[in-house]
Write a protein that holds these residues in place. Structure first.
Motif, PDB file in Angstrom:
ATOM      1  N   GLN A 201      96.857 -71.545  24.724  1.00 44.03           N
ATOM      2  CA  GLN A 201      95.526 -72.058  24.436  1.00 44.03           C
ATOM      3  C   GLN A 201      94.460 -71.479  25.361  1.00 44.03           C
ATOM      4  O   GLN A 201      93.268 -71.556  25.076  1.00 44.03           O
ATOM      5  N   PRO A 222      92.668 -78.715  26.585  1.00 44.87           N
ATOM      6  CA  PRO A 222      91.626 -77.848  26.031  1.00 44.87           C
ATOM      7  C   PRO A 222      90.332 -77.999  26.832  1.00 44.87           C
ATOM      8  O   PRO A 222      89.970 -79.102  27.250  1.00 44.87           O
ATOM      9  N   ARG A 289      88.628 -77.750  17.915  1.00 43.91           N
ATOM     10  CA  ARG A 289      89.735 -78.133  18.795  1.00 43.91           C
ATOM     11  C   ARG A 289      90.789 -78.896  18.010  1.00 43.91           C
ATOM     12  O   ARG A 289      91.995 -78.685  18.205  1.00 43.91           O
ATOM     13  N   VAL A 292      92.903 -76.395  16.127  1.00 39.22           N
ATOM     14  CA  VAL A 292      93.824 -75.682  17.014  1.00 39.22           C
ATOM     15  C   VAL A 292      95.014 -76.551  17.378  1.00 39.22           C
ATOM     16  O   VAL A 292      96.163 -76.113  17.369  1.00 39.22           O
ATOM     17  N   GLN A 293      94.771 -77.805  17.696  1.00 39.49           N
ATOM     18  CA  GLN A 293      95.847 -78.720  18.065  1.00 39.49           C
ATOM     19  C   GLN A 293      96.839 -78.865  16.917  1.00 39.49           C
ATOM     20  O   GLN A 293      98.058 -78.910  17.126  1.00 39.49           O
TER      21      GLN A 293
END
Length: 298
Positions: A201, A222, A289, A292-293
């Protein structure tokens, strides 16, 4: 006095003083080397060592302090030779090299009369090389590295050997952030070096906020996770660092690709992170975010 003249004066002082402390040692003033010996009984060994390190150290000191510095360095060189001989008894030294990510300046604060083998790593950390001996890690010095032939091109990299050893690490979730940890393993800190595999990440979007409170622990989230998560991460880092036997750094950092900067944390109790403006939440960043998670959970 010019730098060249000063160096020559230091080398001459070493040539005059060395035989007094180490009878039989030979200083070559032209090549700027010293040959020292060690051993017991019939087992006698010797090594030729360059004088560059001790010349540099003396150059930074007034002349009246040279003698003590030279004596300490020469005796340390002999001790390094004895350690090099002992280390061969535990097997192939080259494959027992390991590296640890330590707070910048750790080596300078804790090293003895001879310099450690280390690799600078940005403005905040340094990578220090060690030799695994039994269950312990013994710091490797530049001099012993040369004595053991570890600078040869075909010798395995201590960094790669270490990254191979921690490649099985997997993060665990902890109060909204992730933790890489393994009990009594000081090599875990090197996960920051292998961020493409262990901290992927860090190269996506705004990267990660991270802390390395212990050599055995790396914590991250993050970078745009928000104030509450950042504060929890900062508290974890501070609490984990406090009284740890393997302290690394109490600070918090923003890692984005190859860029790492320190993020201010207040001294309040509990501590609060002063997030850069670029990391303050926005609807678009929150959506990105979340996406992405979800990808990393698959």
């Amino acid at each position: 006095m010019t730098g060249t003249t000063n160096d020559t004066t230091i080398v001459k002082a070493i040539a005059d003083l060395a035989p007094m402390w180490l009878p039989g040692c030979v200083v070559d003033t032209a090549e700027r080397t010293v040959e020292v010996g060690w051993g017991r009984g019939a087992l006698q060994m010797s090594a030729v060592v360059g004088l560059g390190e001790i010349v540099d150290r003396c150059r930074q000191l007034p002349q009246q302090l040279w003698a003590d510095q030279i004596e300490a360095w020469l005796r340390a060189v002999v001790a390094e030779g004895e350690l090099a001989t002992e280390e061969h008894r535990f097997g192939d030294v080259a494959v027992r090299q390991r590296a640890m990510l330590l707070q910048r300046g750790w080596s300078a604060r804790t090293s003895g009369p001879v310099a450690d083998a280390l690799i600078p790593f940005g403005d905040h950390f340094e990578v220090v090389v060690f030799i695994g001996t039994g269950t312990d890690y013994r710091r490797l010095t530049v001099i012993r590295r040369s004595m053991l032939g570890l600078g040869d091109p075909d010798v395995p990299s201590p960094v790669q050997l270490t990254l191979d050893q921690i490649s099985d690490l997997r993060p665990t979730e902890h109060d909204g952030f992730s933790v890489l940890s393994r009990d009594d393993d000081p090599l875990v800190s090197m996960a920051v070096v292998d961020r493409e595999k262990l901290l992927p990440q860090a190269s996506i979007g705004l990267g990660v906020l991270l802390g390395v409170p212990r050599l055995s622990t790396v914590a991250f989230c993050p970078a745009d996770a928000g104030q509450a998560t950042a504060d929890r991460l900062a508290r974890f880092v501070a609490d984990t660092y406090r009284d740890a036997p393997d302290q690394c750094s109490p600070d918090l950092f923003w890692l984005q690709g190859d860029r790492m900067v320190q993020v201010p944390v207040t001294l309040a109790k509990p501590p609060t992170v002063v997030l850069p403006a670029a990391l303050l939440p926005s609807p678009r960043r929150t959506w990105f975010r979340h996406l992405v998670q979800q990808l990393f959970r698959r």
